[in-house]
Design a protein around this motif. Structure first.
Motif, PDB file in Angstrom:
ATOM      1  N   UNK A  97       0.730  -1.085  -0.005  1.00 21.93           N
ATOM      2  CA  UNK A  97      -0.092  -0.074  -0.123  1.00 21.93           C
ATOM      3  C   UNK A  97       0.905   1.052  -0.117  1.00 21.93           C
ATOM      4  N   UNK A  98       1.748   1.101   0.880  1.00 29.73           N
ATOM      5  CA  UNK A  98       2.695   2.390   1.070  1.00 29.73           C
ATOM      6  C   UNK A  98       3.581   2.538  -0.365  1.00 29.73           C
ATOM      7  N   UNK A  99       4.043   1.439  -0.948  1.00 32.73           N
ATOM      8  CA  UNK A  99       4.796   1.275  -2.192  1.00 32.73           C
ATOM      9  C   UNK A  99       3.829   2.041  -3.514  1.00 32.73           C
TER      10      UNK A  99
ATOM     11  N   UNK B  84      -2.535  -6.093  -7.062  1.00 35.38           N
ATOM     12  CA  UNK B  84      -2.108  -6.464  -5.815  1.00 35.38           C
ATOM     13  C   UNK B  84      -2.096  -8.212  -5.476  1.00 35.38           C
ATOM     14  N   UNK B  85      -0.944  -8.564  -5.198  1.00 37.04           N
ATOM     15  CA  UNK B  85      -0.962 -10.154  -5.011  1.00 37.04           C
ATOM     16  C   UNK B  85      -0.755 -10.455  -3.306  1.00 37.04           C
ATOM     17  N   UNK B  86      -1.628 -11.089  -2.925  1.00 34.67           N
ATOM     18  CA  UNK B  86      -1.448 -11.336  -1.662  1.00 34.67           C
ATOM     19  C   UNK B  86      -2.208 -12.700  -1.077  1.00 34.67           C
ATOM     20  N   UNK B  87      -1.540 -13.166  -0.065  1.00 33.32           N
ATOM     21  CA  UNK B  87      -2.089 -14.394   0.733  1.00 33.32           C
ATOM     22  C   UNK B  87      -3.306 -14.067   1.465  1.00 33.32           C
TER      23      UNK B  87
ATOM     24  N   UNK C 112     -12.443  -8.047   3.406  1.00 28.43           N
ATOM     25  CA  UNK C 112     -11.929  -6.784   3.942  1.00 28.43           C
ATOM     26  C   UNK C 112     -10.493  -6.242   3.206  1.00 28.43           C
ATOM     27  N   UNK C 113      -9.639  -7.245   3.288  1.00 31.07           N
ATOM     28  CA  UNK C 113      -8.292  -7.152   2.581  1.00 31.07           C
ATOM     29  C   UNK C 113      -8.458  -6.760   1.132  1.00 31.07           C
TER      30      UNK C 113
ATOM     31  N   UNK D  60      -8.494  -2.428  -2.887  1.00 35.79           N
ATOM     32  CA  UNK D  60      -9.084  -1.680  -4.205  1.00 35.79           C
ATOM     33  C   UNK D  60      -9.285  -0.262  -3.840  1.00 35.79           C
ATOM     34  N   UNK D  61      -9.605   0.126  -2.467  1.00 37.29           N
ATOM     35  CA  UNK D  61      -9.552   1.601  -2.073  1.00 37.29           C
ATOM     36  C   UNK D  61      -8.192   2.238  -2.229  1.00 37.29           C
ATOM     37  N   UNK D  62      -7.320   1.359  -1.730  1.00 36.36           N
ATOM     38  CA  UNK D  62      -5.677   1.877  -1.578  1.00 36.36           C
ATOM     39  C   UNK D  62      -5.465   2.400  -3.199  1.00 36.36           C
ATOM     40  N   UNK D  63      -6.051   1.874  -4.276  1.00 34.26           N
ATOM     41  CA  UNK D  63      -5.556   2.073  -5.572  1.00 34.26           C
ATOM     42  C   UNK D  63      -5.270   1.065  -6.352  1.00 34.26           C
ATOM     43  N   UNK D  64      -5.136  -0.076  -5.900  1.00 42.83           N
ATOM     44  CA  UNK D  64      -5.005  -1.240  -7.068  1.00 42.83           C
ATOM     45  C   UNK D  64      -6.168  -1.314  -7.790  1.00 42.83           C
ATOM     46  N   UNK D  65      -5.958  -1.726  -8.777  1.00 43.34           N
ATOM     47  CA  UNK D  65      -7.064  -1.923  -9.990  1.00 43.34           C
ATOM     48  C   UNK D  65      -7.689  -3.536  -9.593  1.00 43.34           C
TER      49      UNK D  65
END
Length: 136
Positions: A70-72, A91-94, A99-100, A105-110
């Motif tokens: 998110x910071x990146x 965004x790739x995540x485990x 909520x995640x 998406x709110x942070x700006x990842x498409x």
């Protein structure tokens, strides 16, 4: 087959993930299709890469060792705003909770994709974000 192998020709991707196997896998996957890939193991390394490499798409893990994805993304967005650009980001995540996903998406990842990575889905998403005809 040769036309298929160059589907992503000219596309520039920045892959940020602290897992070396993930970086290797995604490099192999997209280079086979003609993309140019640069990888980074951390947010600070990714920002350094951005000084000489102008990616078309950012693919980033959320959990990174020095600061999170998110910071990146915030820093990349600020950097690119000065250049009049907005790089699409995946965004790739485990973390797989709703909520995640909403937070990403709110942070700006498409796009928000969970690990383990569905490679076919990832290539389709990259093609879509790049404005390419549907990846077959």
């Amino acid at each position: 087959m040769s036309n298929e192998s160059m589907f992503f020709k000219g596309l520039r991707l920045l892959v940020v993930d602290d897992d070396p196997d993930t970086r290797t896998l995604l490099t192999f996957l997209f280079e086979l299709d003609g993309a140019e890939i640069v990888t980074a193991a951390s947010a600070s390394e990714a920002l350094e890469v951005m000084s000489f490499f102008k990616p078309d798409i950012l693919i980033s893990d959320i959990c990174l060792p020095d600061e999170d994805g998110y910071s990146l993304l915030r820093k990349v967005r600020n950097l690119e705003a000065g250049r009049g650009r907005k790089i699409p980001a995946i965004a790739l995540t485990a973390s797989v909770s709703d909520e995640d996903r909403i937070h990403a998406l709110v942070a700006g990842f498409q796009i928000y994709l969970s690990k383990p990575i569905d490679l076919e889905k990832l290539t389709c998403v990259v093609a879509d974000l790049a404005g390419l005809k549907q990846y077959a």
